[in-house]
Design a protein around this motif. Sequence first.
Motif, PDB file in Angstrom:
ATOM      1  N   ASP A 156       0.334   2.739   1.118  1.00 45.72           N
ATOM      2  CA  ASP A 156      -1.042   3.672   0.212  1.00 45.72           C
ATOM      3  C   ASP A 156      -2.298   2.027   1.014  1.00 45.72           C
ATOM      4  O   ASP A 156      -3.207   1.984   1.494  1.00 45.72           O
ATOM      5  CB  ASP A 156      -2.077   3.293  -1.027  1.00 45.72           C
ATOM      6  N   ARG A 157      -1.932   0.545   0.477  1.00 45.21           N
ATOM      7  CA  ARG A 157      -2.782  -0.885   1.335  1.00 45.21           C
ATOM      8  C   ARG A 157      -2.514  -0.821   2.690  1.00 45.21           C
ATOM      9  O   ARG A 157      -3.240  -1.090   3.222  1.00 45.21           O
ATOM     10  CB  ARG A 157      -1.535  -1.218   0.342  1.00 45.21           C
ATOM     11  N   LEU A 158      -1.343  -0.292   3.108  1.00 43.25           N
ATOM     12  CA  LEU A 158      -1.354  -0.770   4.448  1.00 43.25           C
ATOM     13  C   LEU A 158      -1.988   0.647   5.459  1.00 43.25           C
ATOM     14  O   LEU A 158      -2.878   0.444   6.023  1.00 43.25           O
ATOM     15  CB  LEU A 158       0.907  -0.120   5.501  1.00 43.25           C
ATOM     16  N   GLN A 159      -1.796   2.099   4.585  1.00 46.42           N
ATOM     17  CA  GLN A 159      -3.264   3.064   5.681  1.00 46.42           C
ATOM     18  C   GLN A 159      -4.217   2.508   5.506  1.00 46.42           C
ATOM     19  O   GLN A 159      -5.255   3.264   6.133  1.00 46.42           O
ATOM     20  CB  GLN A 159      -2.225   4.028   4.979  1.00 46.42           C
ATOM     21  N   HIS A 160      -4.561   1.723   4.032  1.00 38.63           N
ATOM     22  CA  HIS A 160      -6.097   2.189   3.572  1.00 38.63           C
ATOM     23  C   HIS A 160      -6.318   0.216   4.639  1.00 38.63           C
ATOM     24  O   HIS A 160      -7.235   0.804   5.589  1.00 38.63           O
ATOM     25  CB  HIS A 160      -6.553   0.850   2.377  1.00 38.63           C
TER      26      HIS A 160
ATOM     27  N   LEU B  20      -4.595  -0.068   8.204  1.00 39.28           N
ATOM     28  CA  LEU B  20      -5.127   0.619   8.940  1.00 39.28           C
ATOM     29  C   LEU B  20      -6.660   0.947   9.091  1.00 39.28           C
ATOM     30  O   LEU B  20      -7.329   0.810  10.401  1.00 39.28           O
ATOM     31  CB  LEU B  20      -3.457   0.840   9.564  1.00 39.28           C
ATOM     32  N   GLY B  21      -7.057   1.730   8.086  1.00 41.03           N
ATOM     33  CA  GLY B  21      -8.168   2.398   7.985  1.00 41.03           C
ATOM     34  C   GLY B  21      -9.848   1.445   8.312  1.00 41.03           C
ATOM     35  O   GLY B  21     -10.593   2.297   8.862  1.00 41.03           O
ATOM     36  N   THR B  22      -9.405   0.584   7.771  1.00 41.47           N
ATOM     37  CA  THR B  22     -10.585  -0.488   8.407  1.00 41.47           C
ATOM     38  C   THR B  22     -11.020  -1.470   9.739  1.00 41.47           C
ATOM     39  O   THR B  22     -11.770  -2.012   9.795  1.00 41.47           O
ATOM     40  CB  THR B  22     -10.374  -1.730   7.176  1.00 41.47           C
TER      41      THR B  22
ATOM     42  N   ARG C 209      -3.345  -8.872  19.316  1.00 34.37           N
ATOM     43  CA  ARG C 209      -3.496  -9.834  18.408  1.00 34.37           C
ATOM     44  C   ARG C 209      -4.273  -9.734  17.331  1.00 34.37           C
ATOM     45  O   ARG C 209      -4.290 -10.197  16.654  1.00 34.37           O
ATOM     46  CB  ARG C 209      -3.319 -11.242  19.516  1.00 34.37           C
ATOM     47  N   ARG C 210      -6.049  -9.120  18.370  1.00 29.96           N
ATOM     48  CA  ARG C 210      -7.204  -9.793  17.106  1.00 29.96           C
ATOM     49  C   ARG C 210      -7.257  -8.173  16.326  1.00 29.96           C
ATOM     50  O   ARG C 210      -7.192  -8.482  15.200  1.00 29.96           O
ATOM     51  CB  ARG C 210      -8.426  -9.578  18.168  1.00 29.96           C
ATOM     52  N   SER C 211      -6.442  -7.361  16.145  1.00 33.25           N
ATOM     53  CA  SER C 211      -6.492  -6.036  15.822  1.00 33.25           C
ATOM     54  C   SER C 211      -5.341  -7.042  15.029  1.00 33.25           C
ATOM     55  O   SER C 211      -5.440  -6.215  13.181  1.00 33.25           O
ATOM     56  CB  SER C 211      -5.516  -4.852  16.437  1.00 33.25           C
ATOM     57  N   LEU C 212      -3.966  -7.371  15.353  1.00 36.65           N
ATOM     58  CA  LEU C 212      -2.967  -8.215  14.093  1.00 36.65           C
ATOM     59  C   LEU C 212      -3.347  -8.908  13.535  1.00 36.65           C
ATOM     60  O   LEU C 212      -3.546  -9.142  12.124  1.00 36.65           O
ATOM     61  CB  LEU C 212      -1.939  -8.338  14.759  1.00 36.65           C
ATOM     62  N   GLN C 213      -4.909  -9.834  14.106  1.00 35.11           N
ATOM     63  CA  GLN C 213      -4.801 -10.672  12.508  1.00 35.11           C
ATOM     64  C   GLN C 213      -6.348 -10.010  11.781  1.00 35.11           C
ATOM     65  O   GLN C 213      -5.673 -10.328  10.954  1.00 35.11           O
ATOM     66  CB  GLN C 213      -5.331 -11.632  14.065  1.00 35.11           C
ATOM     67  N   ARG C 214      -7.010  -8.999  12.292  1.00 30.44           N
ATOM     68  CA  ARG C 214      -7.758  -8.285  11.078  1.00 30.44           C
ATOM     69  C   ARG C 214      -7.017  -7.665  10.001  1.00 30.44           C
ATOM     70  O   ARG C 214      -7.671  -7.661   9.209  1.00 30.44           O
ATOM     71  CB  ARG C 214      -8.516  -7.754  12.169  1.00 30.44           C
ATOM     72  N   LEU C 215      -5.625  -6.891  10.439  1.00 30.17           N
ATOM     73  CA  LEU C 215      -4.850  -6.711  10.185  1.00 30.17           C
ATOM     74  C   LEU C 215      -4.457  -7.046   8.794  1.00 30.17           C
ATOM     75  O   LEU C 215      -4.570  -6.837   7.488  1.00 30.17           O
ATOM     76  CB  LEU C 215      -3.493  -5.446  10.489  1.00 30.17           C
TER      77      LEU C 215
ATOM     78  N   CYS D 201      -7.022  -7.961   6.152  1.00 36.96           N
ATOM     79  CA  CYS D 201      -7.093  -7.072   4.959  1.00 36.96           C
ATOM     80  C   CYS D 201      -5.526  -7.419   4.156  1.00 36.96           C
ATOM     81  O   CYS D 201      -6.252  -6.869   2.662  1.00 36.96           O
ATOM     82  CB  CYS D 201      -6.772  -6.199   5.395  1.00 36.96           C
ATOM     83  N   LEU D 202      -4.613  -7.352   4.332  1.00 39.92           N
ATOM     84  CA  LEU D 202      -3.254  -6.487   3.778  1.00 39.92           C
ATOM     85  C   LEU D 202      -3.142  -8.333   3.293  1.00 39.92           C
ATOM     86  O   LEU D 202      -2.572  -8.540   1.317  1.00 39.92           O
ATOM     87  CB  LEU D 202      -2.221  -7.420   4.515  1.00 39.92           C
ATOM     88  N   GLU D 203      -3.311  -8.877   3.003  1.00 37.63           N
ATOM     89  CA  GLU D 203      -3.622 -10.870   2.447  1.00 37.63           C
ATOM     90  C   GLU D 203      -4.556 -10.923   1.447  1.00 37.63           C
ATOM     91  O   GLU D 203      -4.400 -11.694   0.884  1.00 37.63           O
ATOM     92  CB  GLU D 203      -2.974 -12.334   3.852  1.00 37.63           C
TER      93      GLU D 203
END
Length: 215
Positions: A157-161, A163-165, A203-209, A212-214
Amino acid sequence: MPDLAVAPGASTGFLFPSTPRSAMKRSMDQPVSEPSAARQELVRLLTQVASGDREALRSVYERTSAKLFGICLRVTGSEDDAADVLQDVYLTVWRNAARFDAGRASPITWLALIARSRAIDLLRRRKSVAEPIEAALDIPDENPDALQLASAGEDRDRLQHCLGTLDERGATLIRAAFLDGMSYPQLASREGVPLPTMKSWIRRSLQRLKGCLEA
């Protein structure tokens, strides 16, 4: 392809029935997801595999081999290599099923990450032998943060949340690169942009993701 494919290593102790490659390739365009009932069945089967149940492993193979073959083929670009990697994937599942945590990743996501990782391992071994180190830039990035998104501490659920950001392009690229097994060059070609641009976007998308996860 022969009717039966031998699972590598004697530890599994049986033959895997092979899926026709035409059917496997058709599955490549299907999303890496599964209905709730199918997901729960795979969770049950993987639990049995962790207990040493060979028939459960056979059932996992029958339910998932077409999708995982598609991922291996996207990464390796060779049907023969994809078939070889696929066998290694299920040997890995046999040995490591106890590490699967249904609270942190769906079964198909966990399996897809193993398939992508094993396919990349094959390419990296070949690049290190046959080509200069610069050639490794053309292999999909095995960024640990990316590969661990669905299995190293965050629930579905957190991962999907998170990704939605992301913006739509970023979320699509993350899913394509790290779940569907598409390489950076393939994505750059599909989007019609230079390879460095594609790497920068991901790379930028991974950084944002990760942020959020952290959080």
